[in-house]
Design an enzyme around this catalytic site. Structure first.
Site, mmCIF file in Angstrom:
data_model
loop_
_atom_site.group_PDB
_atom_site.id
_atom_site.type_symbol
_atom_site.label_atom_id
_atom_site.label_comp_id
_atom_site.label_asym_id
_atom_site.label_seq_id
_atom_site.Cartn_x
_atom_site.Cartn_y
_atom_site.Cartn_z
ATOM 1 N N GLU B 104 5.316 14.378 50.256
ATOM 2 C CA GLU B 104 6.553 13.594 50.312
ATOM 3 C C GLU B 104 7.246 13.496 48.961
ATOM 4 O O GLU B 104 8.467 13.528 48.880
ATOM 5 C CB GLU B 104 6.285 12.195 50.878
ATOM 6 C CG GLU B 104 6.041 12.169 52.383
ATOM 7 C CD GLU B 104 4.674 12.701 52.790
ATOM 8 O OE1 GLU B 104 3.789 12.835 51.920
ATOM 9 O OE2 GLU B 104 4.485 13.008 53.981
ATOM 10 N N HIS B 174 2.219 4.210 61.653
ATOM 11 C CA HIS B 174 3.258 4.849 62.462
ATOM 12 C C HIS B 174 4.187 3.774 63.015
ATOM 13 O O HIS B 174 4.772 3.937 64.082
ATOM 14 C CB HIS B 174 2.651 5.669 63.609
ATOM 15 C CG HIS B 174 1.779 6.800 63.161
ATOM 16 N ND1 HIS B 174 0.462 6.626 62.823
ATOM 17 C CD2 HIS B 174 2.043 8.112 62.954
ATOM 18 C CE1 HIS B 174 -0.060 7.794 62.450
ATOM 19 N NE2 HIS B 174 0.875 8.706 62.514
#
Lengths: 433, 370
Positions: B104, B174
């Site tokens: 990321e 999530h």
């Protein structure tokens, strides 16, 4: 891949010499494995072997250091002489001396409390000038903070440097960052920021964008120290540059120290260059005190990057002769005798000077006159920059966004009202009205 | 970062596996009912789209008009784990729509560089939960680049998309709603759509915007939210809140999926309490629409802010403080915040964690009775 195969071959040679058992089983394709068919693992292309063995780091030869000129300024191999014209070599030398002189004076001016902070470039001048000279002026530069010589080469002026350090109204950065955080749109030098290694994946992204432009003739160069190379962003940059085929030179200045941390506490592998093959990146290590080695290495890297749209890792070995910054006293962690060697016989400026003296292109008198005139220019610029007002304090609110949003307009108005009321408590006289 | 949900979906997509399980095990409980936008944001022909299709359509239009635009991230090439980039690589080529290595900080840094060079960068972070490794690049670099360079350089053509919010079973990594972390960073623009129309319009606005933008997309809406979406390109204004329902008794403020919870709460309040609630979708977290919120609060005198993220230092705190400052004399009750609890986002306890319609309704009862 080629480099990996080469290093495996080297390992194989070593093991052949040392052990028959190893040579028969270790790195040659294993007959049993071949009988089982070719390898189908998607993650690696490699033969099977029948005995387990660890590939130990010391079985891989260190990447050699490319050198053109010895410490007396003699070219070792005439075929490696870049044969640069007298004008170019003289500009290289003058720029290095200018940087060195400016560093000495600005370092002292920080000591006297005139500027808040400074970082010198002592011992690394050749890395800056040698690489900058090998680039096209349109190539985009991302730096760390110890690459001021690249700017000198490209034409950043003494006043540009000193105005930035003072954060006055002439500073292109508008007085927002600490000293030595230079940037120039005109000279294709992205503004420096303090967080280490963040510029590395950015440089890769810019290189990707360049690659897509029709008839691209630009590459990106990204400078970083060997300490910064330990950051996660360095890993990201190496891997993205390789997988996305980006024309970028990842130029590591390995000067042996990250503040007080010696490189032996920074990594255990073969420096930064040693990582190149593992990422599938073409790699070269050069003598960073040898202007011509840096020049030739960078030129080769640039041609390769542009022609193949691929990255290069270039590691320039040098020694950080100065303290890390004005907030650091390096005698607390290293000996002054060690520093002295690198400050004299192994110093990049003295090496290039020896070369020029031998060519009859330079003399001690010329140097004395030049340094004197440079000193004069720098000192008079300091007194000029010191007297220039800081920008209008309202610029503090500018350029947070492209357009100032409502809440910032309100905060600006709030501060204006406050300053009007309490003006005697703020240094308004130092700021442009 | 691990991407667990699509693997789970694939596993359970096997009919043999599903049929061997009792129905109750796979039944999905959702905490909201999607309310489609009453009218399209612009005139012209529309098509029924869910939110991932609207985003895909927005990306398609952006790539079509701007040859410099690049779309990249983890697993973007085959269409994305939420199908947002489906067919785009086929249409625009592998040099414009491509996978990156799984990193990321690299994605964000690379995107900043693309934008530095003047090209348009549309980066995807697979889940907002995994944006944290890119925090340094976003907060220290993207947000500050224009400012620190005195406007010599910027990365204004950068947009980062990230699926966020509760999804029923996403647990700690999530489900997160990290908008407040970024709202504390001058230089960024942050938006959160409530459905397909808004998602497409905000995405196109972010891509065009001259500042780096984060767009957090509530992933539970990707398939659940369906409505008529204009086919042509259009933009929804960044920094502008939407009044979805007007009312005189209490102001309810939320964003993303929570807007639909609040709309349902408003129905319940009307029916059960005879209370007329004004429901506002904040839409834009940074900069946020102070004027619309404060005008509403001045009218109703009562306000409830609801968000999925934890309470302490959640963006509701910023709203509450500003409302208190700007509407002090108009307030009839303390500002209420109905939020996720100050815990990590849990797996099996999700129904007890979320600021659902019953908790929101209870807050209305409290402010009315106060």
């Amino acid at each position: 891949m080629a480099l990996i195969r080469n290093s495996l071959k080297i390992v194989r040679d070593i093991t052949l010499r040392s052990s028959i058992r190893y040579s028969s089983t270790n790195f040659d394709p294993d007959p049993q494995g071949e009988n089982l068919g070719t390898t189908r693992f998607p993650g690696a292309n490699a033969p099977f072997v029948g005995t387990p063995s660890l590939l130990k780091p010391n079985q891989v030869h260190p990447i050699p250091i490319y050198r053109v000129m010895d410490r007396s300024g003699d070219i070792q191999d005439p075929s490696q002489d870049p044969n640069l014209s007298r004008d170019i070599v003289e500009k290289m030398f003058r720029d290095m001396v200018l940087l060195n002189t400016m560093d000495k004076i600005l370092y002292e001016s920080q000591r006297q409390g005139r500027i808040s902070f400074y970082m010198t470039n002592f011992g690394e001048e050749a890395s800056h000038i040698g690489s900058a000279a090998a680039l096209d002026p349109n190539d985009l530069v991302y730096g760390q903070y110890r690459e001021a010589g690249v700017l000198v080469w490209r034409g950043y002026t003494i006043s540009d440097f000193i105005d930035q350090c003072y954060g006055n109204d002439e500073d292109q950065g508008r007085g927002k960052q600490m000293p030595v955080h230079y940037g120039s749109r005109k000279l294709n030098f992205i503004t420096i920021s303090s967080p280490l290694a963040t510029q590395m994946p950015q440089a890769v992204g810019a290189a990707y964008a360049f690659k897509r432009q029709p008839n691209n003739h630009r590459i990106v160069i990204c400078y970083f120290g060997e300490g910064a190379a330990s950051e996660g962003d360095a890993h990201a940059a190496f891997n993205f540059a390789a997988t996305l085929d980006c024309p970028v030179i990842l130029f590591c200045r390995n000067n042996g120290f990250a503040i007080s941390t010696p490189s032996k506490e920074q990594y255990k592998g073969d420096g930064i260059a040693g990582r190149g093959p593992a990422y599938g990146i073409a790699t070269i290590r050069v003598d960073g005190t040898d202007t011509f080695a840096v020049y030739n290495g960078t030129k080769l890297a640039r041609e390769y990057a542009l022609k193949n749209n691929k990255p290069v890792i270039l590691e320039a070995m040098a020694y950080r002769v100065g303290h890390h910054s004005t907030s650091d006293d390096s005698t607390a962690y290293r000996s002054s005798q060690e520093v002295e060697v690198w400050n004299s016989v192994e110093h990049p400026i003295s090496k290039l000077k020896n070369y020029m003296l031998k060519k009859g292109w330079w003399s001690e008198e010329e140097e004395t006159t030049y340094v004197k005139s440079i000193r004069k220019q720098i000192l008079s610029q300091i007194s000029l920059s010191e007297k220039k007002p800081k920008p209008d304090w309202r610029e503090m609110f500018h350029d947070v966004y492209h357009d100032m949003p409502q809440h910032l307009k309100e905060q600006l108005a709030e501060m204006e009202e406050h300053v009007a009321k309490y003006k005697q408590h703020y240094p308004l006289q130092n700021f442009k009205a | 970062m691990a991407n667990i949900i699509p693997t789970m979906i694939r596993k359970f997509a096997n009919p043999k596996v599903i049929s061997s399980l009792p129905a109750a095990t796979v039944a999905r409980r959702t905490h909201f009912t999607y309310v489609a936008d009453k009218e399209a944001p612009v005139d012209g022909p529309t098509t029924k789209m869910n939110m991932f299709q609207a985003i895909n359509n927005g990306l398609d239009l952006a790539l079509e008009v701007d040859q410099s635009a690049l779309l990249f991230g983890e697993d973007v090439a085959f269409g994305g784990v939420f199908r947002c980039s489906i067919n785009l690589q086929k249409k625009y080529g592998a040099d414009r729509v491509f996978n990156t290595p799984l990193c990321e900080q690299g994605i964000a840094g690379f995107a900043i560089g693309v934008a530095n060079a003047g090209a348009t960068a549309i980066a995807e972070i697979q889940f907002a939960d995994y944006i944290m490794p890119a925090f340094d690049q976003i907060v220290n670099e993207a947000a500050k680049m224009r400012y620190r360079s005195g406007n010599l350089f910027d990365c204004g053509s950068l947009t980062i998309r990230a699926p966020c919010g509760a999804v029923g079973h996403g647990a700690l990594y999530h489900s997160q709603s990290p908008e407040a972390y970024f709202a504390h960073t001058p230089g960024l623009k942050i938006v959160i759509p409530r459905g397909p129309n808004k998602a497409k319009g905000l995405l196109l606005a972010c891509i065009k915007e001259k500042d780096p933008c984060l767009i957090f997309e509530p992933k539970t809406l990707y398939r659940a939210a369906v409505e008529e979406v204009p086919v042509a390109p259009y933009e929804c204004q960044i920094g502008k809140a939407d009044i979805l329902r007007s009312g005189a008794d209490v102001t309810l403020v939320g964003w993303g999926t929570q807007v639909h919870v609040l709309l349902e709460t408003a129905d319940m309040a009307k029916k059960e309490l005879g209370v007329n609630a004004e429901v506002i979708d904040l839409v834009s977290i940074l900069p946020w629409d102070k004027e619309t919120i404060c005008n509403s609060v001045k009218k109703t005198g009562r306000v409830i802010i609801a968000h999925e993220a934890p309470k302490t230092s959640g963006f509701g705190a910023e709203l509450a403080a500003t409302i208190q400052e700007a509407c002090f004399l108009h307030l009839e009750a303390p500002v209420q915040r109905v939020t996720g609890w100050d815990t990590p986002f849990p797996h099996v306890y999700e129904p007890f964690y979320l600021p659902d319609k019953y908790r929101c309704l209870d807050a209305i009862k409290k402010v009315i009775k106060y």
